[in-house]
Scaffold this motif. Structure first.
Motif, PDB file in Angstrom:
ATOM      1  N   ILE A  82       0.870  -1.174   0.000  1.00 39.43           N
ATOM      2  CA  ILE A  82       0.000   0.000   0.000  1.00 39.43           C
ATOM      3  C   ILE A  82       0.909   1.226   0.000  1.00 39.43           C
ATOM      4  CG2 ILE A  82      -1.637   1.368   1.359  1.00 39.43           C
ATOM      5  CD1 ILE A  82      -2.716  -1.276   2.491  1.00 39.43           C
ATOM      6  N   ARG A 102      -1.627  -2.610  -3.857  1.00 41.54           N
ATOM      7  CA  ARG A 102      -3.010  -2.905  -3.475  1.00 41.54           C
ATOM      8  C   ARG A 102      -3.813  -1.639  -3.219  1.00 41.54           C
ATOM      9  NH1 ARG A 102      -7.401  -3.494  -2.518  1.00 41.54           N
ATOM     10  NH2 ARG A 102      -8.564  -5.232  -1.630  1.00 41.54           N
ATOM     11  N   GLY A 103      -3.111  -0.545  -2.900  1.00 43.13           N
ATOM     12  CA  GLY A 103      -3.812   0.700  -2.632  1.00 43.13           C
ATOM     13  C   GLY A 103      -2.882   1.892  -2.745  1.00 43.13           C
ATOM     14  N   ILE A 105      -2.973   5.691  -1.053  1.00 43.55           N
ATOM     15  CA  ILE A 105      -3.659   6.613  -0.150  1.00 43.55           C
ATOM     16  C   ILE A 105      -2.896   7.929  -0.070  1.00 43.55           C
ATOM     17  CG2 ILE A 105      -4.314   7.013   2.248  1.00 43.55           C
ATOM     18  CD1 ILE A 105      -4.951   4.087   2.506  1.00 43.55           C
ATOM     19  N   GLU A 113     -10.379   5.544   5.711  1.00 46.87           N
ATOM     20  CA  GLU A 113      -9.911   5.000   4.431  1.00 46.87           C
ATOM     21  C   GLU A 113      -8.860   3.918   4.655  1.00 46.87           C
ATOM     22  OE1 GLU A 113      -8.047   6.552   0.148  1.00 46.87           O
ATOM     23  OE2 GLU A 113      -7.980   7.858   1.913  1.00 46.87           O
ATOM     24  N   GLN A 116     -10.516   0.681   6.243  1.00 49.91           N
ATOM     25  CA  GLN A 116     -11.259  -0.153   5.292  1.00 49.91           C
ATOM     26  C   GLN A 116     -10.311  -0.915   4.373  1.00 49.91           C
ATOM     27  OE1 GLN A 116     -14.364  -0.902   5.434  1.00 49.91           O
ATOM     28  NE2 GLN A 116     -14.909   0.603   7.006  1.00 49.91           N
ATOM     29  N   LEU A 117      -9.235  -0.263   3.952  1.00 47.06           N
ATOM     30  CA  LEU A 117      -8.275  -0.931   3.070  1.00 47.06           C
ATOM     31  C   LEU A 117      -7.551  -2.054   3.801  1.00 47.06           C
ATOM     32  CD1 LEU A 117      -6.894  -1.160   0.359  1.00 47.06           C
ATOM     33  CD2 LEU A 117      -5.362   0.712   1.018  1.00 47.06           C
ATOM     34  N   SER A 120      -9.833  -5.051   4.376  1.00 43.74           N
ATOM     35  CA  SER A 120      -9.991  -5.828   3.151  1.00 43.74           C
ATOM     36  C   SER A 120      -8.756  -6.673   2.865  1.00 43.74           C
ATOM     37  CB  SER A 120     -10.260  -4.874   1.973  1.00 43.74           C
ATOM     38  OG  SER A 120     -10.276  -5.567   0.751  1.00 43.74           O
TER      39      SER A 120
END
Length: 200
Positions: A82, A102-103, A105, A113, A116-117, A120
Motif C-alpha cells: 500500500i 493494493r492501494g 492513499i 480510508e 477499510q483498506l 480488506s
C-alpha cells in the motif's frame, strides 16, 4: 495460522509513528514487524522479516517506493503493498498499479480510508492462508492415496503417480479456490467414498 506482519517505510518519522498508532488502534490483528526511513532499509527488513504487507511512501531518499516494490516483486512476489503519498501525480499512481500495489492513499491519511483498506487486505490474506492449509491437508490425503496404490501394486507413470492420482492432482490445481473436499475429488476421479475401488 501465524501473524499478519507489516513493515512501514517513510522518510518522515512522524508519519511512520502516525501509521503505527493508527494500525494499533484498528485492532485488526496486524503485527508491526518493523519500520524504515528509506527504501534500502525497507528492502533489508523485508528480506529478513518477510512481512505480508508493506506500507510505503512513494518518494524516499535513495530507493523510492516504486523501485522498492519492483525489487520486492522479484524476491517476494506475494507481498502486499500500500502506498501512502502526498503526491496526486497520475504517473505515480499508474506506476504503483502496474507494479501490483493494493492501494494508493493520499496524505494526510484518513483513518477510515486506511481502516477499510487494511480490513480488506487482512480478509484476503486470511482466505489465502485457509486455502494453503486446505492444500496441505489435500496433499497429505493424496500421499495416503498414493501409498495405497503402491501397496495395491496399481500401475504408476514415470513420476510415480497412477492415472487416478494424476487426475486428482489436476482437479485440485484447477479448483484451488473452490470449497473442494476429498469426497468431491473422489467423485471426480470415480473413486467410491471408502476408496475400496481404484480404477487403473
Amino acid at each position: 495460522m501465524g501473524e499478519f506482519k507489516v513493515i512501514i517505510a517513510d522518510d518522515e518519522e512522524n508519519v511512520r509513528y502516525l501509521l503505527i498508532d493508527l494500525i494499533k488502534s484498528f485492532h485488526l490483528g496486524i503485527e508491526i514487524a518493523g519500520q524504515a526511513g528509506g527504501g534500502e532499509e525497507a528492502m533489508k527488513l523485508c528480506q529478513s522479516l518477510k512481512p505480508d504487507l508493506l506500507i510505503s511512501d512513494i518518494r524516499m531518499p535513495g530507493l523510492d517506493g516504486i523501485h522498492l516494490l519492483e525489487e520486492l516483486n522479484q524476491i517476494n512476489p506475494g507481498i502486499i503493498c500500500i502506498f501512502v503519498s502526498a503526491y496526486t501525480d497520475f504517473e505515480y499512481a499508474k506506476a504503483a498499479i502496474e507494479n501490483g500495489a493494493r492501494g494508493y492513499i493520499l496524505k494526510p491519511v484518513q483513518p477510515e480510508e486506511m481502516y477499510q483498506l487494511l480490513k480488506s487486505v487482512k480478509a484476503e490474506w486470511l482466505q489465502k492462508q485457509k486455502h494453503r492449509q486446505k492444500m496441505k491437508r489435500m496433499e497429505t490425503e493424496i500421499r495416503k492415496l498414493k501409498a495405497e496404490f503402491v501397496a495395491a501394486e496399481m500401475p504408476v507413470d514415470e513420476s510415480g503417480y497412477s492415472r487416478v492420482i494424476r487426475k486428482a492432482l489436476n482437479y485440485i490445481e484447477d479448483h484451488y479456490h473452490e470449497d473442494i473436499s476429498l469426497e468431491s475429488i473422489s467423485e471426480v476421479v470415480f473413486l467410491n467414498k471408502n476408496y475400496s475401488t481404484f480404477p487403473a
